[in-house]
Design a protein around this motif. Sequence first.
Motif, PDB file in Angstrom:
ATOM      1  N   VAL A 261       0.829  -1.202   0.000  1.00 25.57           N
ATOM      2  CA  VAL A 261       0.000   0.000   0.000  1.00 25.57           C
ATOM      3  C   VAL A 261       0.865   1.254   0.000  1.00 25.57           C
ATOM      4  N   MET A 262       1.914   1.250   0.804  1.00 31.38           N
ATOM      5  CA  MET A 262       2.821   2.395   0.861  1.00 31.38           C
ATOM      6  C   MET A 262       3.523   2.606  -0.480  1.00 31.38           C
ATOM      7  N   ALA A 263       3.939   1.505  -1.108  1.00 29.08           N
ATOM      8  CA  ALA A 263       4.625   1.614  -2.399  1.00 29.08           C
ATOM      9  C   ALA A 263       3.692   2.164  -3.475  1.00 29.08           C
ATOM     10  N   LEU A 264       2.444   1.721  -3.474  1.00 24.20           N
ATOM     11  CA  LEU A 264       1.483   2.227  -4.454  1.00 24.20           C
ATOM     12  C   LEU A 264       1.219   3.713  -4.235  1.00 24.20           C
ATOM     13  N   ALA A 265       1.128   4.126  -2.973  1.00 26.48           N
ATOM     14  CA  ALA A 265       0.944   5.550  -2.676  1.00 26.48           C
ATOM     15  C   ALA A 265       2.153   6.355  -3.126  1.00 26.48           C
ATOM     16  N   GLY A 266       3.350   5.793  -2.918  1.00 25.64           N
ATOM     17  CA  GLY A 266       4.567   6.470  -3.353  1.00 25.64           C
ATOM     18  C   GLY A 266       4.636   6.622  -4.859  1.00 25.64           C
ATOM     19  N   LEU A 267       4.229   5.582  -5.584  1.00 32.07           N
ATOM     20  CA  LEU A 267       4.210   5.648  -7.048  1.00 32.07           C
ATOM     21  C   LEU A 267       3.267   6.738  -7.520  1.00 32.07           C
ATOM     22  N   ARG A 268       2.108   6.830  -6.894  1.00 30.51           N
ATOM     23  CA  ARG A 268       1.125   7.857  -7.276  1.00 30.51           C
ATOM     24  C   ARG A 268       1.705   9.256  -7.075  1.00 30.51           C
ATOM     25  N   VAL A 269       2.377   9.487  -5.960  1.00 30.09           N
ATOM     26  CA  VAL A 269       2.972  10.795  -5.689  1.00 30.09           C
ATOM     27  C   VAL A 269       4.051  11.113  -6.724  1.00 30.09           C
ATOM     28  N   ALA A 270       4.885  10.133  -7.042  1.00 26.57           N
ATOM     29  CA  ALA A 270       5.950  10.356  -8.032  1.00 26.57           C
ATOM     30  C   ALA A 270       5.353  10.761  -9.377  1.00 26.57           C
ATOM     31  N   GLN A 271       4.288  10.078  -9.764  1.00 28.14           N
ATOM     32  CA  GLN A 271       3.651  10.405 -11.036  1.00 28.14           C
ATOM     33  C   GLN A 271       3.032  11.799 -11.007  1.00 28.14           C
ATOM     34  N   GLU A 272       2.433  12.170  -9.886  1.00 24.70           N
ATOM     35  CA  GLU A 272       1.842  13.502  -9.772  1.00 24.70           C
ATOM     36  C   GLU A 272       2.903  14.596  -9.769  1.00 24.70           C
ATOM     37  N   GLU A 273       4.084  14.267  -9.268  1.00 20.90           N
ATOM     38  CA  GLU A 273       5.186  15.229  -9.220  1.00 20.90           C
ATOM     39  C   GLU A 273       5.983  15.264 -10.527  1.00 20.90           C
ATOM     40  N   GLY A 274       5.602  14.437 -11.462  1.00 21.81           N
ATOM     41  CA  GLY A 274       6.298  14.411 -12.746  1.00 21.81           C
ATOM     42  C   GLY A 274       7.647  13.726 -12.700  1.00 21.81           C
ATOM     43  N   VAL A 275       7.841  12.836 -11.721  1.00 21.05           N
ATOM     44  CA  VAL A 275       9.092  12.081 -11.600  1.00 21.05           C
ATOM     45  C   VAL A 275       8.900  10.736 -12.284  1.00 21.05           C
ATOM     46  N   ALA A 276       9.646  10.487 -13.327  1.00 21.62           N
ATOM     47  CA  ALA A 276       9.462   9.285 -14.137  1.00 21.62           C
ATOM     48  C   ALA A 276       9.977   8.045 -13.398  1.00 21.62           C
ATOM     49  N   VAL A 277       9.117   7.030 -13.328  1.00 24.54           N
ATOM     50  CA  VAL A 277       9.472   5.740 -12.729  1.00 24.54           C
ATOM     51  C   VAL A 277       9.507   4.701 -13.844  1.00 24.54           C
ATOM     52  N   PRO A 278      10.662   4.023 -14.070  1.00 24.13           N
ATOM     53  CA  PRO A 278      11.845   3.976 -13.208  1.00 24.13           C
ATOM     54  C   PRO A 278      13.017   4.842 -13.684  1.00 24.13           C
ATOM     55  N   ARG A 279      12.827   5.631 -14.748  1.00 27.45           N
ATOM     56  CA  ARG A 279      13.989   6.335 -15.307  1.00 27.45           C
ATOM     57  C   ARG A 279      14.630   7.269 -14.293  1.00 27.45           C
ATOM     58  N   GLU A 280      13.810   8.028 -13.558  1.00 27.65           N
ATOM     59  CA  GLU A 280      14.361   8.963 -12.573  1.00 27.65           C
ATOM     60  C   GLU A 280      14.262   8.450 -11.136  1.00 27.65           C
ATOM     61  N   LEU A 281      13.369   7.507 -10.910  1.00 28.84           N
ATOM     62  CA  LEU A 281      13.165   6.990  -9.553  1.00 28.84           C
ATOM     63  C   LEU A 281      12.773   5.520  -9.622  1.00 28.84           C
ATOM     64  N   SER A 282      13.551   4.680  -8.947  1.00 27.39           N
ATOM     65  CA  SER A 282      13.187   3.266  -8.811  1.00 27.39           C
ATOM     66  C   SER A 282      12.396   3.078  -7.522  1.00 27.39           C
ATOM     67  N   ILE A 283      11.398   2.192  -7.574  1.00 27.06           N
ATOM     68  CA  ILE A 283      10.536   1.921  -6.418  1.00 27.06           C
ATOM     69  C   ILE A 283      10.478   0.416  -6.177  1.00 27.06           C
ATOM     70  N   ALA A 284      10.598   0.020  -4.891  1.00 25.88           N
ATOM     71  CA  ALA A 284      10.518  -1.396  -4.520  1.00 25.88           C
ATOM     72  C   ALA A 284       9.788  -1.516  -3.187  1.00 25.88           C
ATOM     73  N   SER A 285       9.286  -2.731  -2.902  1.00 29.00           N
ATOM     74  CA  SER A 285       8.463  -2.939  -1.709  1.00 29.00           C
ATOM     75  C   SER A 285       8.837  -4.243  -1.008  1.00 29.00           C
ATOM     76  N   PHE A 286       8.671  -4.246   0.313  1.00 27.08           N
ATOM     77  CA  PHE A 286       8.878  -5.461   1.097  1.00 27.08           C
ATOM     78  C   PHE A 286       7.699  -6.418   0.999  1.00 27.08           C
ATOM     79  N   ASP A 287       6.550  -5.944   0.556  1.00 26.92           N
ATOM     80  CA  ASP A 287       5.366  -6.801   0.418  1.00 26.92           C
ATOM     81  C   ASP A 287       4.880  -6.784  -1.019  1.00 26.92           C
ATOM     82  N   ASP A 288       4.334  -7.911  -1.436  1.00 23.68           N
ATOM     83  CA  ASP A 288       3.821  -8.055  -2.796  1.00 23.68           C
ATOM     84  C   ASP A 288       2.307  -8.257  -2.736  1.00 23.68           C
TER      85      ASP A 288
END
Length: 354
Positions: A261-288
């Motif tokens: 849930v935290m990772a999905l929220a983080g991805l949403r914020v990155a997209q809203e901030e215009g930070v490209a994932v994964p080119r500018e920011l890599s995201i990973a999670s302890f839970d799947d």
Amino acid sequence: MSPRVTPPRRRATLSDIAVRLGVSKAAVSFALNGRPGVSEELREQVLAVAAELHYRPSSAALALGGSRADVIGLVLNRPARTLGTEAFFPELMAGIQAGLAPTHTGLQTLVVASLAEEVDAYRTWQATQRVDGVILIDPRRDDERVALVAELGLPAVQIGSHPSVDPTVPTVWVDDHEVATRLFDAMFALGHRRVGYVMGPLDLEHTELRRQAFHDCVGRYDAGTPVSVETDYSAEESAAATLELLRRDDRPSALVYDNDVMALAGLRVAQEEGVAVPRELSIASFDDSIAMRLVRPSITALTRDTYALGELAARTLMQVVTAAGSDAMVESVAGMTPTLSVRESTAPSLDAQG
């Protein structure tokens, strides 16, 4: 002068509770056993006094009333709003129920808001013999719960990060430090040196072990000062932490989150901030979870068989329940080690690409 011997504490009885409240023993018995004939107010008073006095029915009373409740307990000490969104808990409970099925044992769950409420639940359950045993989750540093259930004589198993130090309360364990090292190593191996960790509460043992692994990796890769932010596991606090980190001058090039849930929220914020994932920011999670595979970009995560973990915990607890009152001991057992599922949300750091 001979040493003074402290006499053993006398077992509390129905009469003790009745005298304390000024009611009959029959009323106390009705309240403890959930039978009609007493008010809800009196029932709550009886349960409170029973817990305070550490009341436990005598072996004769248990023999007359039936030897087991055929129910085990699970207390979830998490913000209620996070439980409906995390995949971990439904899968864990489904696994527990599967592990209990062969013995026709039920699962009673209780959501609480504090450690004090959790402790009160164990005292009440044991005082009223509502459960045959409990599964403890989210071990804490200096955890008082293990000593408590041992004192109460309440059969228990904990799900944790290492074998139990108390042989009476075995652990179904996964080495969180080792698992965390694997995940953080994967980020640094991609060339990331500005890695951030958005974590859960630090009073939880596994969070501290993951943070230690993070700090070890930062030191091993000479990556400067570790950057981590503590949250309550919710999407709201994760989003706020992500926004803060992405607006730093030394913005992380990779972020690791404690759950899906935290990772999905983080991805949403990155997209809203215009930070490209994964080119500018890599995201990973302890839970799947299934959402991690369906979202775009799909998110790299540690994939664990939470269902099997719950099933193993339930089977181990039933061994403890069966062994209660004998000299037999149930040993701690290792659960399956999670595997790293690499997906679209992680890529080599732009710095590493030159």
